[in-house]
Design a protein around this motif. Structure first.
Motif, PDB file in Angstrom:
ATOM      1  N   SER A  20      -7.231  11.695  -0.460  1.00 49.71           N
ATOM      2  CA  SER A  20      -6.943  10.832   0.687  1.00 49.71           C
ATOM      3  C   SER A  20      -6.492   9.472   0.178  1.00 49.71           C
ATOM      4  N   VAL A  21      -5.901   8.707   1.060  1.00 49.84           N
ATOM      5  CA  VAL A  21      -5.426   7.372   0.682  1.00 49.84           C
ATOM      6  C   VAL A  21      -6.591   6.525   0.172  1.00 49.84           C
ATOM      7  N   CYS A  33       0.831  -1.208   0.000  1.00 47.22           N
ATOM      8  CA  CYS A  33       0.000   0.000   0.000  1.00 47.22           C
ATOM      9  C   CYS A  33       0.866   1.259   0.000  1.00 47.22           C
ATOM     10  N   ARG A  34       1.960   1.227   0.749  1.00 45.67           N
ATOM     11  CA  ARG A  34       2.847   2.399   0.814  1.00 45.67           C
ATOM     12  C   ARG A  34       3.475   2.684  -0.546  1.00 45.67           C
ATOM     13  N   ILE A  45      -6.434  -1.206  -2.404  1.00 45.96           N
ATOM     14  CA  ILE A  45      -6.476  -1.642  -1.001  1.00 45.96           C
ATOM     15  C   ILE A  45      -7.284  -2.931  -0.872  1.00 45.96           C
ATOM     16  N   LEU A  46      -8.446  -2.979  -1.524  1.00 43.67           N
ATOM     17  CA  LEU A  46      -9.276  -4.190  -1.464  1.00 43.67           C
ATOM     18  C   LEU A  46      -8.562  -5.371  -2.110  1.00 43.67           C
ATOM     19  N   PHE A  47      -7.904  -5.123  -3.243  1.00 45.35           N
ATOM     20  CA  PHE A  47      -7.182  -6.188  -3.941  1.00 45.35           C
ATOM     21  C   PHE A  47      -6.034  -6.713  -3.093  1.00 45.35           C
ATOM     22  N   TYR A  48      -5.259  -5.800  -2.510  1.00 47.88           N
ATOM     23  CA  TYR A  48      -4.138  -6.208  -1.666  1.00 47.88           C
ATOM     24  C   TYR A  48      -4.623  -6.929  -0.406  1.00 47.88           C
ATOM     25  N   ILE A  90      -8.747   2.875  -3.442  1.00 49.50           N
ATOM     26  CA  ILE A  90      -9.702   1.956  -2.820  1.00 49.50           C
ATOM     27  C   ILE A  90      -9.651   0.577  -3.472  1.00 49.50           C
ATOM     28  N   VAL A  91      -9.565   0.545  -4.802  1.00 51.01           N
ATOM     29  CA  VAL A  91      -9.526  -0.751  -5.508  1.00 51.01           C
ATOM     30  C   VAL A  91      -8.263  -1.512  -5.133  1.00 51.01           C
TER      31      VAL A  91
END
Length: 344
Positions: free
Chosen positions: A191-192, A25-26, A200-203, A197-198
């Motif tokens: 914002s992050v 994510c980072r 983050i959900l995938f990861y 969002i896609v």
């Protein structure tokens, strides 16, 4: 029921998965933010070009520069001349490098254009938003324009009225004009979450799969190691005593040692009573009969003095059933007609 070692293994897998999730994510966030800033700056330059083209020019601008005391590619100061006279501006290297254009003619044009008619930050911001939308950036945006005089003092400045206009939402700081006398700061409300969002959900899904896979692999490897260690112990005891060891494997990771009155699960020992040991071994020696034992046979084994009764038999079987269920809830003892059957 999860043992302590399995819980530790799961905790380790979760920690590793969490670290990988944070790193992914980072990295993605930095990449997305870099792209956002580049696109926002490019959109602003196009907005500036449109603003300049909409202006009319009535008189030329005279400009000159002085290289005294600085490297040849960066002038020390710049002189701008118009109907009001000559104005010498000290040119800071950092502002010089962050100008929206390297073309000296365009820089002088910007200086003249916005000296005659100052930039309207709201109007320019509306044009900027139009180009932002073309780049698929729909977040709220704000421009802050600051103009300095030849002495470096701020002549005019508009400050953003929104609380979210903080340094964390600043996407660029650029300078306009041949003397870099105009500073423009662009803010975008990002914002992050709304940026990735896609991702983050995938990861997160990948992280869950990674944790599960790592945990299962760890459990399998540990079971194999434990099984090998237990086999070595059995072989060693056989060599020392010269007698066979009464051990029975209920599951891949569950071994029953009759002579030691215990069941070992993944290396953890579970003590059994003498009666439970005798009863469990009675089932296991009847493997050819599908672990089925009659009531009379059980009572003779447990109460050779003839004191056995059906009530005592049922209680003894019930206690063993509960004990096995706590160790592995898939192991059960089934009641048939005048017999009991161990299901493993």
């Amino acid at each position: 029921m999860m043992g302590t070692k399995n819980a530790v293994l799961l905790f380790f897998a979760v920690c590793m998965g969490g670290i990988m999730l944070l790193l992914a994510c980072r990295y993605t966030y930095k990449m997305k933010l870099s792209e956002l800033k580049a696109e926002a700056k490019e959109a602003f330059i196009m907005a500036m070009n449109q603003e300049v083209k909409s202006r009319t020019f009535e008189e030329p601008l005279f400009f000159n520069f002085n290289f005294k005391g600085m490297a040849a590619e960066i002038p020390d100061s710049v002189c701008l001349g118009d109907s009001s006279g000559l104005h010498w501006y000290h040119l800071e290297p950092e502002k010089h490098r962050r100008n929206i254009t390297d073309n000296t003619n365009l820089r002088s044009l910007h200086s003249y254009t916005f000296r005659e008619q100052a930039i309207n930050s709201d109007s320019l911001n509306n044009i900027w938003r139009k180009y932002l939308l073309k780049s698929h950036i729909s977040s709220e945006s704000v421009l802050c324009i600051s103009v300095t005089d030849e002495k470096g003092k701020v002549k005019s400045s508009n400050k953003p009225q929104y609380k979210w206009c903080t340094p964390s939402n600043l996407v660029f700081t650029v300078y306009i004009g041949y003397a870099c006398e105009i500073e423009a700061k662009g803010y975008i409300r990002y914002s992050v979450w709304n940026m990735m969002i896609v991702e983050i959900l995938f990861y997160s899904v990948l992280c869950i799969l990674f944790v599960y896979g790592m945990y299962r692999i760890g459990v399998t490897v540990r079971k194999k190691i434990t099984e090998l260690q237990q086999r070595k112990i059995i072989e060693l005891v056989k060599e020392i005593d010269g007698t066979p060891v009464r051990s029975y494997q209920l599951r891949e990771n569950i071994i029953f040692y009759a002579e030691r009155k215990m069941i070992v699960v993944d290396g953890e020992e579970n003590k059994l009573s003498k009666q439970a040991t005798q009863l469990l071994e009675r089932f296991l020696v009847n493997k050819e009969k599908e672990y089925m034992v009659g009531d009379d046979e059980i009572m003779k084994a447990l109460w050779p003095d003839g004191s056995g009764r059906l009530e005592r038999l049922h209680k003894a079987v019930g206690r063993l059933r509960n004990l096995l269920y706590e160790i592995d809830n898939s192991i059960d003892i089934k009641r048939n007609i005048k017999t009991y059957q161990l299901l493993i």
